[in-house]
Design a protein around this motif. Sequence first.
Motif, PDB file in Angstrom:
ATOM      1  N   MET A 165      44.730 -31.470  -2.851  1.00  0.00           N
ATOM      2  CA  MET A 165      43.613 -32.001  -3.632  1.00  0.00           C
ATOM      3  C   MET A 165      43.211 -33.382  -3.130  1.00  0.00           C
ATOM      4  N   GLY A 166      44.190 -34.233  -2.906  1.00  0.00           N
ATOM      5  CA  GLY A 166      43.902 -35.579  -2.410  1.00  0.00           C
ATOM      6  C   GLY A 166      43.176 -35.551  -1.075  1.00  0.00           C
ATOM      7  N   LEU A 167      43.616 -34.673  -0.184  1.00  0.00           N
ATOM      8  CA  LEU A 167      42.950 -34.556   1.115  1.00  0.00           C
ATOM      9  C   LEU A 167      41.522 -34.039   0.957  1.00  0.00           C
ATOM     10  N   GLU A 168      41.350 -33.038   0.117  1.00  0.00           N
ATOM     11  CA  GLU A 168      40.028 -32.442  -0.051  1.00  0.00           C
ATOM     12  C   GLU A 168      39.052 -33.371  -0.765  1.00  0.00           C
ATOM     13  N   MET A 169      39.555 -34.187  -1.655  1.00  0.00           N
ATOM     14  CA  MET A 169      38.662 -35.003  -2.472  1.00  0.00           C
ATOM     15  C   MET A 169      38.518 -36.453  -2.002  1.00  0.00           C
ATOM     16  N   PHE A 170      39.581 -37.019  -1.421  1.00  0.00           N
ATOM     17  CA  PHE A 170      39.578 -38.459  -1.191  1.00  0.00           C
ATOM     18  C   PHE A 170      39.832 -38.890   0.259  1.00  0.00           C
ATOM     19  N   ALA A 171      40.269 -37.990   1.109  1.00  0.00           N
ATOM     20  CA  ALA A 171      40.590 -38.366   2.483  1.00  0.00           C
ATOM     21  C   ALA A 171      39.313 -38.690   3.262  1.00  0.00           C
ATOM     22  N   PRO A 172      39.426 -39.550   4.271  1.00  0.00           N
ATOM     23  CA  PRO A 172      38.264 -39.787   5.136  1.00  0.00           C
ATOM     24  C   PRO A 172      37.827 -38.477   5.803  1.00  0.00           C
ATOM     25  N   MET A 173      36.560 -38.387   6.110  1.00  0.00           N
ATOM     26  CA  MET A 173      36.016 -37.152   6.666  1.00  0.00           C
ATOM     27  C   MET A 173      36.687 -36.758   7.979  1.00  0.00           C
ATOM     28  N   GLU A 174      37.080 -37.736   8.778  1.00  0.00           N
ATOM     29  CA  GLU A 174      37.767 -37.437  10.037  1.00  0.00           C
ATOM     30  C   GLU A 174      39.096 -36.733   9.768  1.00  0.00           C
ATOM     31  N   LYS A 175      39.814 -37.212   8.764  1.00  0.00           N
ATOM     32  CA  LYS A 175      41.096 -36.615   8.376  1.00  0.00           C
ATOM     33  C   LYS A 175      40.885 -35.209   7.818  1.00  0.00           C
ATOM     34  N   GLN A 176      39.842 -35.018   7.009  1.00  0.00           N
ATOM     35  CA  GLN A 176      39.527 -33.695   6.470  1.00  0.00           C
ATOM     36  C   GLN A 176      39.249 -32.710   7.606  1.00  0.00           C
ATOM     37  N   ALA A 177      38.444 -33.129   8.562  1.00  0.00           N
ATOM     38  CA  ALA A 177      38.095 -32.247   9.681  1.00  0.00           C
ATOM     39  C   ALA A 177      39.346 -31.842  10.455  1.00  0.00           C
ATOM     40  N   LYS A 178      40.207 -32.801  10.731  1.00  0.00           N
ATOM     41  CA  LYS A 178      41.429 -32.514  11.486  1.00  0.00           C
ATOM     42  C   LYS A 178      42.387 -31.647  10.678  1.00  0.00           C
ATOM     43  N   THR A 179      42.615 -32.009   9.426  1.00  0.00           N
ATOM     44  CA  THR A 179      43.573 -31.302   8.587  1.00  0.00           C
ATOM     45  C   THR A 179      43.173 -29.855   8.358  1.00  0.00           C
ATOM     46  N   PHE A 180      41.897 -29.641   8.090  1.00  0.00           N
ATOM     47  CA  PHE A 180      41.433 -28.294   7.749  1.00  0.00           C
ATOM     48  C   PHE A 180      40.810 -27.569   8.938  1.00  0.00           C
ATOM     49  N   ASP A 181      40.992 -28.129  10.141  1.00  0.00           N
ATOM     50  CA  ASP A 181      40.525 -27.503  11.380  1.00  0.00           C
ATOM     51  C   ASP A 181      39.043 -27.125  11.286  1.00  0.00           C
ATOM     52  N   MET A 182      38.245 -28.105  10.847  1.00  0.00           N
ATOM     53  CA  MET A 182      36.806 -27.902  10.707  1.00  0.00           C
ATOM     54  C   MET A 182      36.075 -28.870  11.632  1.00  0.00           C
ATOM     55  N   ILE A 190      30.726 -31.509  -1.057  1.00  0.00           N
ATOM     56  CA  ILE A 190      30.725 -30.955  -2.412  1.00  0.00           C
ATOM     57  C   ILE A 190      31.697 -29.775  -2.495  1.00  0.00           C
ATOM     58  N   ALA A 191      31.660 -28.893  -1.487  1.00  0.00           N
ATOM     59  CA  ALA A 191      32.555 -27.729  -1.478  1.00  0.00           C
ATOM     60  C   ALA A 191      34.021 -28.163  -1.379  1.00  0.00           C
ATOM     61  N   LEU A 192      34.319 -29.132  -0.517  1.00  0.00           N
ATOM     62  CA  LEU A 192      35.698 -29.616  -0.387  1.00  0.00           C
ATOM     63  C   LEU A 192      36.202 -30.217  -1.700  1.00  0.00           C
ATOM     64  N   LYS A 193      35.364 -31.008  -2.332  1.00  0.00           N
ATOM     65  CA  LYS A 193      35.781 -31.627  -3.597  1.00  0.00           C
ATOM     66  C   LYS A 193      35.955 -30.571  -4.695  1.00  0.00           C
ATOM     67  N   ASN A 194      35.127 -29.558  -4.673  1.00  0.00           N
ATOM     68  CA  ASN A 194      35.266 -28.456  -5.623  1.00  0.00           C
ATOM     69  C   ASN A 194      36.597 -27.722  -5.398  1.00  0.00           C
ATOM     70  N   MET A 195      36.932 -27.449  -4.147  1.00  0.00           N
ATOM     71  CA  MET A 195      38.220 -26.813  -3.842  1.00  0.00           C
ATOM     72  C   MET A 195      39.373 -27.727  -4.252  1.00  0.00           C
ATOM     73  N   GLY A 196      39.158 -29.028  -4.102  1.00  0.00           N
ATOM     74  CA  GLY A 196      40.183 -29.986  -4.499  1.00  0.00           C
ATOM     75  C   GLY A 196      40.493 -29.924  -5.985  1.00  0.00           C
ATOM     76  N   ILE A 197      39.453 -29.763  -6.794  1.00  0.00           N
ATOM     77  CA  ILE A 197      39.664 -29.635  -8.246  1.00  0.00           C
ATOM     78  C   ILE A 197      40.545 -28.423  -8.538  1.00  0.00           C
TER      79      ILE A 197
END
Length: 123
Positions: free
Chosen positions: A20-37, A49-56
């Motif tokens: 949840m923390g990664l999806e909602m609050f991580a920097p976008m660079e970290k999100q891209a790397k972590t979720f292979d996007m 919006i979709a990432l934050k929704n999944m984070g909830i």
Amino acid sequence: MELFIFLLSGIIGLLHLVIMGLEMFAPMEKQAKTFDMPHEFVVQKNAQIALKNMGIYNGSLGLVMLVSLFLFQGDIRLKVLLLLNLFVVIVGLYGGKTVTKSIYLIQALPAIITALLILLQLV
């Protein structure tokens, strides 16, 4: 064996709070790397919006799993944990198929092991 089940369920619950923390609050660079996007995708408003929704959803699942460790007792606690771990299995299998294969190992496998241990304990 129940202590091991509770420990695994607690770790899985904490993992979902981290996700949840990664999806909602991580920097976008970290999100891209972590979720292979692709970074170009992650920076889009709708992707955020979709990432934050999944984070909830991940945060809610993790919190409910952790609270259920203290809220319930006996077989009821095991049955609730079984249900929650089966949710994680479904989410992990879908995520592994659609997002990145590492989700199979990080999410689905621990939940499968925990669910099997719970089933053994309940039988």
